[in-house]
Structures are given as C-alpha cells and as structure tokens.
Design a protein around this motif. Sequence first.
Motif, PDB file in Angstrom:
ATOM      1  N   ALA A  48      -0.574  42.119 153.171  1.00  0.00           N
ATOM      2  CA  ALA A  48       0.875  41.309 152.832  1.00  0.00           C
ATOM      3  C   ALA A  48       0.888  40.101 153.227  1.00  0.00           C
ATOM      4  CB  ALA A  48       1.709  42.190 153.586  1.00  0.00           C
ATOM      5  N   ALA A  72       2.588  35.209 151.974  1.00  0.00           N
ATOM      6  CA  ALA A  72       3.202  36.175 152.155  1.00  0.00           C
ATOM      7  C   ALA A  72       4.459  36.478 151.118  1.00  0.00           C
ATOM      8  CB  ALA A  72       3.690  36.478 153.460  1.00  0.00           C
ATOM      9  N   ASP A  73       5.195  35.373 150.876  1.00  0.00           N
ATOM     10  CA  ASP A  73       6.295  35.485 149.915  1.00  0.00           C
ATOM     11  C   ASP A  73       5.696  35.445 148.446  1.00  0.00           C
ATOM     12  OD1 ASP A  73       6.105  32.877 151.328  1.00  0.00           O
ATOM     13  OD2 ASP A  73       7.005  32.126 149.546  1.00  0.00           O
ATOM     14  N   ALA A  76       4.522  38.870 147.569  1.00  0.00           N
ATOM     15  CA  ALA A  76       5.558  39.901 147.495  1.00  0.00           C
ATOM     16  C   ALA A  76       6.096  39.542 145.972  1.00  0.00           C
ATOM     17  CB  ALA A  76       6.698  39.685 148.341  1.00  0.00           C
ATOM     18  N   CYS A  77       6.430  38.275 145.672  1.00  0.00           N
ATOM     19  CA  CYS A  77       6.828  37.876 144.314  1.00  0.00           C
ATOM     20  C   CYS A  77       6.014  38.340 143.149  1.00  0.00           C
ATOM     21  CB  CYS A  77       7.162  36.377 144.398  1.00  0.00           C
ATOM     22  SG  CYS A  77       8.452  35.807 145.104  1.00  0.00           S
ATOM     23  N   PHE A  81       4.248  44.977 147.709  1.00  0.00           N
ATOM     24  CA  PHE A  81       5.473  45.330 148.742  1.00  0.00           C
ATOM     25  C   PHE A  81       4.854  46.231 149.748  1.00  0.00           C
ATOM     26  CE2 PHE A  81       8.506  48.143 150.233  1.00  0.00           C
ATOM     27  CZ  PHE A  81       9.805  47.309 150.350  1.00  0.00           C
ATOM     28  N   ALA A 102      16.282  37.912 148.148  1.00  0.00           N
ATOM     29  CA  ALA A 102      14.877  38.088 147.544  1.00  0.00           C
ATOM     30  C   ALA A 102      14.833  38.420 146.225  1.00  0.00           C
ATOM     31  CB  ALA A 102      14.556  39.942 148.369  1.00  0.00           C
ATOM     32  N   SER A 105      14.442  35.057 144.714  1.00  0.00           N
ATOM     33  CA  SER A 105      13.336  34.438 144.878  1.00  0.00           C
ATOM     34  C   SER A 105      12.320  34.959 143.995  1.00  0.00           C
ATOM     35  CB  SER A 105      12.667  34.614 146.212  1.00  0.00           C
ATOM     36  OG  SER A 105      13.752  34.109 147.314  1.00  0.00           O
ATOM     37  N   LYS A 106      12.296  36.160 143.709  1.00  0.00           N
ATOM     38  CA  LYS A 106      11.387  36.718 142.880  1.00  0.00           C
ATOM     39  C   LYS A 106      11.655  36.243 141.275  1.00  0.00           C
ATOM     40  CE  LYS A 106       9.659  41.113 140.558  1.00  0.00           C
ATOM     41  NZ  LYS A 106      10.101  42.447 140.561  1.00  0.00           N
ATOM     42  N   LEU A 162      13.182  45.861 144.080  1.00  0.00           N
ATOM     43  CA  LEU A 162      11.960  44.759 143.795  1.00  0.00           C
ATOM     44  C   LEU A 162      11.099  45.214 142.686  1.00  0.00           C
ATOM     45  CD1 LEU A 162      11.679  43.379 147.465  1.00  0.00           C
ATOM     46  CD2 LEU A 162      12.731  42.273 145.406  1.00  0.00           C
TER      47      LEU A 162
END
Lengths: 254, 292
Positions: A48, A72-73, A76-77, A81, A102, A105-106, A162
Amino acid sequence: MLTIKNLHASINGKEILKGINLTINPGEVHAIMGPNGSGKSTLSSVLAGRDLYEVTEGEVLFNGKDLLQLTADQRACEGLFLAFQYPVEIPGITMTNFMKAAIESKCKYLGIEPPSPTEFLKMMKKNSELVGLPSKLSGRSVNEGYSGGEKKKNDIFQMAMLEPKLSILDETDSGLDIDALRIVSEGVNKLKTPENSYIVITHYQRLLDYIVPDVVHILYDGRIIKTGDKSLALELEEKGYEWITKNSSEWENK
Amino acid sequence: MGEQVNPIVQTVLTDCFPSTSFDAIHRIEGNVGSLSFSGTQRVCLCFSGKSTLEITVEQNSQVAIYTCFEQYAESELTISCKENAQCTNYIVQRIDSLQKLVVKQESYSTYTSGMFQLAGQKDSIELLVEKNGNQANTNLYGVFFPSKQESYSIATRVNHQTANCETEELFRGIADEEGTGSFYGLVYVARDAQKTLAKQQNRNMLLSKTAHIHSEPQLEIYADDVVCTHGSSTGQIDAEALWYMQARGINRQMATKLLVAGFANDVLQKIADENLQEHISQQIAQKLMEQI
C-alpha cells in the motif's frame, strides 16, 4: 493484476520480508496466513506504500505499472485498496467530507469527471446499506466513537465507494464478533466481480469460511513457504502453526 | 468618525469581514471617549495607531462588535455589558497590532468573543473579564496560526467575583516554520463565586520542528463549590491519520490541509456568524497552501 518478484523489505534496518514471490490474476482471491511476526502486515503496508518500510530488493508490477515507484495515494488512485487491521480515527473530518476528498482525488488522478453531489450521496446511501452501516455516521468524524465492528464495516464501505481493482484485507476479522464478521464478508462477496481481486490476510481459518479463497499461501519468516488451495487453510487450522515451524525448512527446500 | 467609509477602512473590511454588512462602521484613532450601543445591531470598529475607547452595551441589547486594525495599532478597549446584554465580539488581527481589552459584565449578561490571529508579524490580545453580577456568562474562542517568523499571543484572565457564573474557553493554536504562538489563560474564582462552572481548553498543533507554542492554562480557585476544568495539549499532525488518508488516495498536501482544517473547526463551529466562520476557515486553508 499483481506480480511480486523477490520482494525484500526492512524497517529500521531489520529485514522483515525476505524474498516474496506472488502472482495474482484478475478475479482471484488469495489468502495469506501465517503466525504472528511472519511479515503479513508488513507485506500489506509495503504494497500500500507506507513509507516506514524500505524496499531493499525486488519488483512489484500492478496492472503493468511499477508499483514501488508510486506514492501511497497514487497507488490508491490506481485501484489498490487496503482495509486496515486498525482503522484510524480522524477527529474534525466528517465521513462525508473524507469520502468526497477520496473520490475527488481519484477522479482527478484518472482525469475523469467526479460524481455530482446527488450521485455522490446516492453512492453513500447505497454502500452504507450494503455493509449495514447506519447512515447517521456519515455526519460524524471518521471512525470517532465507532465500535470495533463499525470501524471494520466502515473500511469495507470505503472499499465499496472506491471500487478498487485489488483489495488487501489486513486481518479484517480481528476483533469482529460472528455477526459483524458475516456482514463484512457478505459485503466483500457482493463486491466481487470477475475483474477485481483480493488478498485476504488472516491468522485464522474462520474468515475463509465466508470469503472462500482460490489460493492459500503460508507466510513464515518473511517468505511464502507453502501454497495450496483452500484445503491448506483447513489443514493449518487442524494441525496448528507448530506444523509450519517444524516443516518450514523442508518445504522451502522443495 | 463613521459617517462615511473611507477607502482604507474599506480595504481592511474586505480583508477581515468580506461578507458581513454593518449597521455602523467606526474608525477609532486617538482617545475617542465613549460609545453606547443599544437594541440589536452589528457594528465595526477599525482601530488605527494608539487609541482608547469605552463602550457600553446597554441593558437587554444584542450587539455584535467586529474589531479590526488599519495599521499598526495599540488599542485599549473597555466594554461594559449591562444587565442581560448579549455582546458578541469578533477580533481579527491581520496586521501587527496589540489589543488590550477589559470587559465588565453585569448580571445575566453574556460576552462571547472570537479571536483570530492569522496574519501580521506580531499580534497580541490581552483580555481581562470582570464578572460583577450573578449568572454572567463568558465564552472565549480563538485560533492563532503563526508561521515564518510571526509571533502571536493571546492572554486572558477571567475573574469570577460572583456566584453562578459560567465561562467556556476554547483555543486552538497552529504553528508552522519558525512561528511562535502563546496562550495564557487564567480563570480566577473568588471565595464568594460559588457554583462557578468554568471550562478551559487549549490544543495546539506544530507543523514544523522549528515552530513553538507556549501554553499556560491556569485555575486559581478560592471557592469550594465549583466545577472547573482545564486542559492543554501540543502535538504534531497525526501520522496515522495522514497514512490512513493517503491510503485512500488523498495526497499528503490535501490530507494535511483537511486535518488542520478539522482541528480548527472544533472552535470555528462555535462562531455564530457563518460568513465569518467560512472566511476564517478559507484563510487558514490559504495560509497552509502557501506553506506547503
């Protein structure tokens, strides 16, 4: 989906992962079991992107991209997860605002239009119902004052929001009573598609009665020492972790 | 004084209270003497240079006083809240200024203050509240956010001389770069001030290793039938919360912004003027973006 080759990672100079190899195809559920201290949570944190760990060797490809080069972000995008073993409380930020940040951002990362406020609220409602989370919690601060079960449900709720490609459930069963475990598992099963994959990290076989794995790996001392089908989990449950520690060197040599 | 809004004052107002309309705007310079407010009204005081002013908030009135500063100002303001007067006082410091404030409260009056130090090299507020009647209630809220080499301080003293009075104090400090903030708060409860209810809380967040915040919450109690609490904490941004947010796709910069906003929000939500609440919250976010 995910290819891990010879992954080594350490924290404060201490090597925890000592050469992990793992391939996960779309639609597969992999369980990773192992005794305490075997590196299960380290593996999920490293995948992650937690910066406490240093990757010293190896390669991870996620849908063709070099995962280890991403923050990390960004991971996630990209559709990774992590459901936390201990979801974190965030005072001062409501669940709605947190989720909105969230999702936005994605969408920004992927260059797509974010959902309208109406669509967003519909998603919130639908997914809260899916995991049996009271909708009144959406106005409260993230995880603050939630029960242990609610926190875990909240993580699965976020997963539903997400729509990740690969979800890592890090000991999601720890601290859950049997009813919460069933609800959380049902949520996961409803979200399963032929495209998305799961890594289920657990100490006990119990969770695997509900989320049935295609492949079971046993992690011991930073390496995957045995891989099998779901019967391996049952065998492990029956014989206990001592069975592994006794046979680990023998299995590894094979 | 106050007949026509001069252009300089207008600039300060746009900076400090952009969406608030006032019944009266007073420019205070030098020794102005006294002003008296009654009924329901919202007034603005814009201080300039060394100045002194005495205000009376008349019996049963509801008056909101918005205070701002035009240039370096050293102001001494006395507010007398008459019986059952409700006085709200917002103080926004955006340029170097020192505000000395004495508040005198009669029975059943309420004085609520919101103090915001967000810009300027050196901002100070010294506040003394004297309760001279029964059931006089005081609410003090504030956010200070020094960065670079800025230095901000808030010092409050609330004197409970009479019985059945309440005080609530809630302050949040955020400091970045080489900023220095200080909070000093004393609640004094005299022997006759039985049934006093006083709550004092100061929480601070340091965003850099070179930022400093001094916090000194104090209680001095001579009565024996009171409920008084105080608390202070100073810490860094919660690394676990930051990690949780990053794992959900929110980048570090955005996550920090949300966490700091959430931290300040505890106090901001106490502010009745929603326009001002929104404006202050935007200014905190803006200042954060400049730092990161």
